[in-house]
Structure formats: C-alpha cells, structure tokens
Design a protein around this motif. Structure first.
Motif, PDB file in Angstrom:
ATOM      1  N   TYR A  49     -16.155  45.013 -90.641  1.00 39.59           N
ATOM      2  CA  TYR A  49     -15.511  46.161 -91.293  1.00 39.59           C
ATOM      3  C   TYR A  49     -15.001  47.173 -90.260  1.00 39.59           C
ATOM      4  CZ  TYR A  49     -15.107  50.578 -93.814  1.00 39.59           C
ATOM      5  OH  TYR A  49     -14.656  51.780 -94.300  1.00 39.59           O
TER       6      TYR A  49
ATOM      7  N   GLU B  99     -12.003  45.772 -88.364  1.00 39.35           N
ATOM      8  CA  GLU B  99     -10.819  45.676 -89.214  1.00 39.35           C
ATOM      9  C   GLU B  99     -10.120  47.016 -89.376  1.00 39.35           C
ATOM     10  OE1 GLU B  99     -12.283  43.974 -92.819  1.00 39.35           O
ATOM     11  OE2 GLU B  99     -11.729  41.926 -92.260  1.00 39.35           O
ATOM     12  N   ARG B 100     -10.911  48.086 -89.507  1.00 41.90           N
ATOM     13  CA  ARG B 100     -10.322  49.411 -89.687  1.00 41.90           C
ATOM     14  C   ARG B 100      -9.439  49.781 -88.486  1.00 41.90           C
ATOM     15  NH1 ARG B 100     -12.244  48.198 -93.621  1.00 41.90           N
ATOM     16  NH2 ARG B 100     -10.061  47.741 -93.885  1.00 41.90           N
TER      17      ARG B 100
ATOM     18  N   GLY C 193     -15.713  38.443 -95.175  1.00 34.71           N
ATOM     19  CA  GLY C 193     -16.924  39.255 -95.340  1.00 34.71           C
ATOM     20  C   GLY C 193     -18.096  38.432 -95.840  1.00 34.71           C
TER      21      GLY C 193
ATOM     22  N   SER D  77     -20.768  44.739 -91.471  1.00 37.47           N
ATOM     23  CA  SER D  77     -20.453  46.041 -90.863  1.00 37.47           C
ATOM     24  C   SER D  77     -19.615  45.869 -89.605  1.00 37.47           C
ATOM     25  CB  SER D  77     -21.745  46.791 -90.518  1.00 37.47           C
ATOM     26  OG  SER D  77     -22.482  47.067 -91.682  1.00 37.47           O
TER      27      SER D  77
END
Length: 278
Positions: A36, A39-40, A22, A33
């Motif tokens: 993120y 990754e989710r 990050g 962002s």
C-alpha cells in the motif's frame, strides 16, 4: 450503454489487479501495508503525467476522422509519446535512485523504522520500473476510446491481469512482496506491447528512428541527472533529510532540462508550440 459497460469493466480491472496483489501479499506479515505505501508513491507521477496527458489529448483525438486524418493522429501520438517519456523516465529514475530517501522522508516516523523503510523502498523500485509502461498505456488507450472502442482496452487489461497473477504467485513465493511489484511492472510492459502492436496494425502510430534516438537522449539526460545527484549525495551533507531531498529534486530537474536542450531533444520553439496547441 454498450460502450460504457466495457469501459467500466476496464477501469474495474485495474482495481481488481490491486485487490489480487493485496490478497497475495497478505500471506506475509505486513505485506499489505508494504504494498500500500509503495503504491501510493508510484501512483503520484502516474496520475500527474499519464492520466493528465491522456485526458488532454482525448477530446482532440475524438475530433479527428480515423480514415481521413491518420497523419494527424500519428503526429499527435508522436509528440505525446515524446513529451510523456521526457516526463516519466526521469521520474522513474529518480524514484529508483532516491527510493530509500523518499520513503524515509515521507513515512519514517513512529513504528515505521529502518526495516519498513527498506522493504517499502524495494517494492517502490519494483513498481517504478513499470512507470513508463503505465503512462503510455493510459495515453494509447485514449486512441481506442476516441474511436468508441472500449472492448479492446478491456480485453488487453484482462490479459495483463492474467499475466500479473501468473507471475505474482511464483515471484512472491521466491522474493516476497517485492516480487509482486516486479510482476506488476512486467505485466504492464506486456500490456503496452499488445496495445502498441494493435495501433501499429491500424497504422495509427509510427515509432521511427528519430523518436528512437530522442528516447535514447532522454535516457542519457536522466542518467546525467542521476550522476549529478550522486555527486551531491557523496559531497554534501544536510542536517534535515527533507531539505536534502528537495535540493536533490531541484538540482536534478534543472540539470535534466539543460541536458534535454543541449542534446537537442527540445528547442525553445517546441515549448511555444506546445503551449499554443494546448
């Protein structure tokens, strides 16, 4: 407590890896962002398959004697290896092939437009290449924990973090946030190889020709699944993307399972034995 400290740090190592990724991605506008959101998505199959299987086999591994019951450990890891790959390889292929559609269906609303969808889907593809490695790392690490060995998993995690950082910086400079995803996947494969070699030296795992052939059949079945989905995409159009995605996933799962049985990877008796054992 001596065992708990390395295990705690080993778990922290993964979070530290995410933190460093990050930080590196923050040097590009919107990089955090993008990372993120991708990754989710890739962590969902990782949690469902890798963590679940690792948690299930840990108590059984802990009940075995490493000196007198090596054959049982080898058999369990061989079966688990096959089950894990038969679940995660098609999931990884699906995330790679349908990445743009998946990201669009889940995230494309408000200020999340075509550009953001493309960026996140590209990063998701990079992470997905490492999914089989992530899952097998979780499973193989369970063997060390069952032996009350938490130092080796910690050592290997720290090595993987070092490689991830060393790869992430130049790949980020040249390819942007997607470079971080590929660096993470490459470090995961290195991590897996190191763990596998250690288990092999301990004579606790044996990847024989049968397992190799079954792995090729799993990959083949996954490719057939993608071919069928591709035919659907080019020949059938649905008004709602969510419905399209659900149909592609359902048809893909059915075709993949049929291929596994037709190629002899699984038989009816295998399903019954698995249910009986677990």
């Amino acid at each position: 407590s001596k065992l708990a400290v390395p295990q705690t740090f080993s778990g922290f190592a993964t979070q530290f890896n995410i933190l460093v990724s990050g930080f590196i991605s923050s040097f590009r506008e919107g990089g955090i962002s993008i990372l993120y959101y991708a990754e989710r998505l890739y962590q969902l199959p990782l949690a469902l398959i890798g963590i679940s299987i690792g948690t299930v086999i840990l108590p059984y591994l802990a009940s075995l004697n490493i000196r007198n019951q090596k054959d049982k450990i080898i058999d369990l890891l061989s079966i688990t290896f096959k089950i894990a790959l038969s679940l995660i390889i098609p999931a990884a292929f699906g995330l790679i092939f349908l990445s743009k559609m998946i990201v669009s269906v889940i995230y494309e609303y408000g200020i999340f437009g075509e550009y953001e969808v493309t960026e996140v889907s590209n990063v998701l593809i990079g992470f997905s290449f490492g999914l089989p490695a992530y899952v097998l790392i979780r499973i193989f690490s369970s063997v060390f924990y069952s032996m009350a060995d938490t130092k080796n998993p910690l050592k290997y995690s720290l090595m993987a973090i070092g490689i991830n950082i060393a790869l992430s910086i130049p790949l980020f400079v040249n390819f942007g946030v997607v470079g971080i995803a590929y660096a993470t996947s490459l470090s995961a494969w290195f991590h897996l190889i190191v763990i596998y070699m250690k288990l092999r030296r301990l004579k606790l795992i044996s990847i024989n020709m049968q397992i190799f052939i079954e792995t090729l059949k799993i990959i083949f079945s996954s490719l057939i699944m993608l071919l069928i989905i591709k035919m659907l995409i080019h020949n059938i159009y649905f008004l709602y993307p969510v419905i399209s995605l659900l149909i592609f996933v359902l048809v893909g799962m059915i075709s993949y399972m049929l291929c596994l049985f037709l190629t002899g990877v699984y038989r009816k008796s295998d399903i019954k034995d698995f249910i009986k054992d677990f």
